[in-house]
Design an enzyme around this catalytic site. Structure first.
Site, PDB file in Angstrom:
ATOM      1  N   ASP A  11      50.992  36.546  39.497  1.00  0.00           N
ATOM      2  CA  ASP A  11      49.855  37.285  40.037  1.00  0.00           C
ATOM      3  C   ASP A  11      49.200  38.023  38.854  1.00  0.00           C
ATOM      4  O   ASP A  11      49.796  38.127  37.776  1.00  0.00           O
ATOM      5  CB  ASP A  11      50.364  38.279  41.084  1.00  0.00           C
ATOM      6  CG  ASP A  11      49.306  39.259  41.528  1.00  0.00           C
ATOM      7  OD1 ASP A  11      48.197  38.823  41.873  1.00  0.00           O
ATOM      8  OD2 ASP A  11      49.596  40.488  41.515  1.00  0.00           O
ATOM      9  N   ASP A  13      46.449  41.138  39.202  1.00  0.00           N
ATOM     10  CA  ASP A  13      46.218  42.570  39.443  1.00  0.00           C
ATOM     11  C   ASP A  13      47.513  43.257  39.870  1.00  0.00           C
ATOM     12  O   ASP A  13      48.121  42.879  40.870  1.00  0.00           O
ATOM     13  CB  ASP A  13      45.146  42.764  40.517  1.00  0.00           C
ATOM     14  CG  ASP A  13      43.804  42.240  40.051  1.00  0.00           C
ATOM     15  OD1 ASP A  13      43.303  42.736  39.039  1.00  0.00           O
ATOM     16  OD2 ASP A  13      43.279  41.307  40.695  1.00  0.00           O
TER      17      ASP A  13
END
Ligand code: XBP
Ligand code: MG
Length: 258
Positions: A11, A13
């Site tokens: 991922d 953020d």
């Protein structure tokens, strides 16, 4: 059929960097001001708005829930898209200025994983230009090429917590989920990875510390460094004091047996 670990799917953020509070949030506020709007997203309000993933979706949600005076009727999809584009420009400037440093252990683990022959991929809700800005400025010039697949933003119809972006990445990697390990920071994104059947390591971030991480292989405060040991919040990292490729292989092998 071997289930040995073959790829890490990151991922962006909250996982690669704490991008939300000092990056996206600030950029949203700059875009609102530049458009002559009196909207302001405080640190606390932004924490609530983060339950909606995707910047355009978040603006729409804000209008629906916090601005009955404006409503969504005054804002077309094109209007929201224009605001969001401006936000991403401001975000790129903030990243280039060093406002969102990488989290502990991220660059070390990316380099180690490459050296160990693991494949790298990204599965994120954020827009592609935000991913490339972060990789270029915070990881290394040209770091985009380290990743076999970058699944980002509107490339799939349904954003996390839907598993679509993970399905897209698995398809592009031509790997079964059992051969991968996802690295995530939020409960909603963990659900996306688990719905696509990827074992998942979680490093919590400021905004996600109280999320539900049921189903994670292990939950840590960060990836750690040799001189900065991790705190294990749930699950088991064996004898490792920070996350390296060996620790990930051990964790992954243990998940395959459960
Ligand atoms: C990230 C997001 C994104 C970013 C902003 O979630 O929710 O919406 O806040 O990105 P995750 P855009 O880390 O789970 O992928 O404004 O580019 O959409
Ligand atoms: Mg995240």
């Amino acid at each position: 059929m071997s289930n040995a670990l073959r790829a890490l799917v990151f991922d962006v953020d909250g996982t690669l960097a704490d991008t939300e509070r000092d990056g996206h949030r600030v950029a949203f506020n700059k875009a609102f001001a530049a458009a002559g709007l009196d909207w302001h997203w405080s640190v606390a309000l932004y924490g609530k708005l983060l339950q909606v993933t995707g910047g355009k979706e978040r603006i729409r949600h804000y209008l629906q829930t916090h601005r009955p005076d404006v409503g969504t009727s005054g804002y077309t999809d094109a209007g929201i898209a224009a605001l969001h584009l401006a936000k991403n420009r401001f975000y790129g400037e903030l990243v280039a200025a060093g406002a969102v440093p990488l989290r502990p252990g991220v660059k070390r683990l990316l380099l180690d994983a490459r050296a160990a022959g693991l494949r790298l991929a990204i599965a994120t809700t954020t827009s592609m230009e935000n991913v490339t800005a972060l990789l270029e400025h915070c990881v290394s010039p040209g770091a985009e090429s380290w990743f076999d697949v970058i699944g980002a933003g509107d490339i799939v119809p349904m954003k996390k917590p839907a598993p679509d972006i993970y399905h897209f990445v698995l398809e592009a990697l031509r790997l079964r989920p059992e051969r991968c390990l996802a690295l995530e920071d939020s409960g909603a994104s963990l659900r996306a990875a688990r719905a696509a059947k990827l074992p998942t390591l979680v490093t919590v971030s400021d905004y996600t510390a109280d999320d539900d991480f049921h189903g994670a292989a292990v939950v840590l405060d960060h990836l750690g460094e040799p001189e900065l040991p991790v705190r294990v919040l749930a699950g088991d990292l064996g004898d490792a004091t920070y996350v390296d490729v060996d620790a990930l292989r051990t964790l992954h092998a243990r998940q395959s047996q459960t």
